[in-house]
Every structure is written in C-alpha cells, then in structure tokens.
Design an enzyme around this catalytic site. Sequence first.
Site, short mmCIF file in Angstrom:
data_model
loop_
_atom_site.label_atom_id
_atom_site.label_comp_id
_atom_site.label_asym_id
_atom_site.label_seq_id
_atom_site.Cartn_x
_atom_site.Cartn_y
_atom_site.Cartn_z
N HIS A 114 0.86 -1.18 0.00
CA HIS A 114 0.00 0.00 0.00
C HIS A 114 0.89 1.23 0.00
O HIS A 114 1.69 1.43 0.91
CB HIS A 114 -0.93 0.03 1.22
CG HIS A 114 -1.87 1.20 1.20
ND1 HIS A 114 -3.12 1.13 0.62
CD2 HIS A 114 -1.74 2.47 1.68
CE1 HIS A 114 -3.73 2.30 0.74
NE2 HIS A 114 -2.91 3.13 1.36
N CYS A 115 0.76 2.05 -1.03
CA CYS A 115 1.62 3.22 -1.19
C CYS A 115 0.90 4.45 -0.66
O CYS A 115 -0.15 4.85 -1.17
CB CYS A 115 2.00 3.42 -2.66
SG CYS A 115 3.05 4.86 -2.96
N VAL A 116 1.48 5.08 0.35
CA VAL A 116 0.85 6.24 0.96
C VAL A 116 0.89 7.44 0.01
O VAL A 116 0.03 8.31 0.05
CB VAL A 116 1.54 6.59 2.30
CG1 VAL A 116 2.99 6.98 2.07
CG2 VAL A 116 0.79 7.69 3.04
N ASN A 168 -1.88 7.03 -2.19
CA ASN A 168 -3.03 6.68 -1.37
C ASN A 168 -3.85 5.55 -2.01
O ASN A 168 -5.07 5.61 -2.12
CB ASN A 168 -3.93 7.90 -1.14
CG ASN A 168 -4.95 7.68 -0.03
OD1 ASN A 168 -4.65 7.02 0.96
ND2 ASN A 168 -6.13 8.23 -0.19
#
Length: 276
Positions: free
Chosen positions: A128-130, A133
Amino acid sequence: MARRRGGPAAASATAVASPAVVGTVAVMALVYYSTLFVFLDHWLGLGTSAGAAHAAAVSLAVAACFFSFVCAAAADPGSVPASFAPDAEAAQGQGLKSRYCDKCCMFKPPRSHHCKVCKRCVLKMDHHCVWINNCVGYGNYKAFIICVLNATIGSLYSFVIFLCDLLLKEHEFHILSVKIVYILAGVLFFFLSLTIGSLLCWHIYLLCHNMTTIEYREAVRAKWLAKKSGQKYRHRFDLGTRKNIQMILGPNILCWLCPTATGHLKDGTDFQITNN
C-alpha cells in the site's frame, strides 16, 4: 456473508483527496518550477536554444511522471471477482493452497492479500503506497513502476541542472537568502534522486523476477529453508527475465512506457508457474 468494504470507485475518489497525494503533486510543482525558472534560467537562460531544449526535456519528464502518477493513483489495483471460486485440483497440482479471507468472507486467489488500509483483498498485492493513497497491485503496477521511472529521470535531470548552475556560474552567496535557497534545493534534489532511484532499482529487481514485495519477504525464509536442506530455491512465478517483463509491461515493447496500455492483463486470479 459479509460484503467487501471499499470498492474501486471509493478508492479512486479517496486517493484524489488525500493530503499525501496533494503533497506529492506540490513537490512535483516545486521541483519543476525551481529547475526551470531558477536554476536553468540562471545557468543558460530560457531564451537561449540550449535553455529552451533543456526546458522542453524537463517539461516532458514531469508531464510523463504526473500522468503515470494519476494513472497509478486513480486505477483500481485489482479486486477479487465476486464469482471467484478456487479450483482445488489445479491449486493442489501447482503446490498452491486455497486461502480464505476472514475479513472479506471470501476465498482469495494466489498472490492476493488483504489490505488493512483499503479494507479489501487486492489481486497480486505489492504494497500500500501512501504517496498515491492506493494499493499497488495487479491492475496498476505497470503505471506505478513507470511513474517511479519517470520520477527518477526527472529528479536526476533536475539535480544535474542544479549542479551545472552551482559549479559553472557565479552566485551572490554572501546574501543569506540565496545561500539558503541553494542549500535547501541541493538537499531536496539529492534526497529525491537517491530515494526514488533506489526504489526504481528495487522494483526493477522485483520485475525481472516476477515478485511482489510481499513475496520477496516470504522468499527470504523459503531460500533459507531450501539452503538448509541442500536444495536450490526458485520463485514459482519466475518464468525468466524476458517473460517476466512482458507479463507486466506487455508483449509490445513500443507500449512499455505507456501506463494505460494494459490490454495484456487478464483477470488476475490465475498465474503461470515455472516447471522447476
């Protein structure tokens, strides 16, 4: 049976409104503006032919990075089809176990994982890439790695222009504000080039071995167990470098750098495995 929470439409809408996404776009704009209108203009001048050529190249790199960024952030990384049912015989023949997600109340295909942030299972989940998002998975991994590639090119290009201006031109460093601008810009360009470049190298490695970040962590223990028992470990989805790249970027090399050219992708529930 409980329904899955957080659909593709909700994920796309949330991604656009994320502070991390806005911050990432702001950094892009800052790097672009300072590269062209501060350092390049001072070094060569935007009115010269050389300055205009560099400005066009930087603009192209930033535009490509922004487009692939939007594609990665807005695209659905891959939702498990509601009609999915594991094939017990095929899974057993491939050495794969059928997995059931207690949170989604449904079976998960191979290489799928539940994301605690998105609150759903994602096909071939990488992480999950912040910054976008969004999860990076089967549906948007190509756009993600192209975005990282373009960001690396843009960061390095900006850093080179900054160094050329710094070393080849005279500056009024006795003025405190000028000194602060160059120090902050140098730190920012160096940090972006190093971190994004390292991320690109990491995902090129994963791409060439047809691995996800999650699968790499699992492979570390598998390699140790294989070595301990005198065997040689090979990732079951590693089909060779050329085949691995084509599975992600597509069979047509002319479309490799187009983040929207994803016609080669299937449903993401079944993957070819190596015979070894």
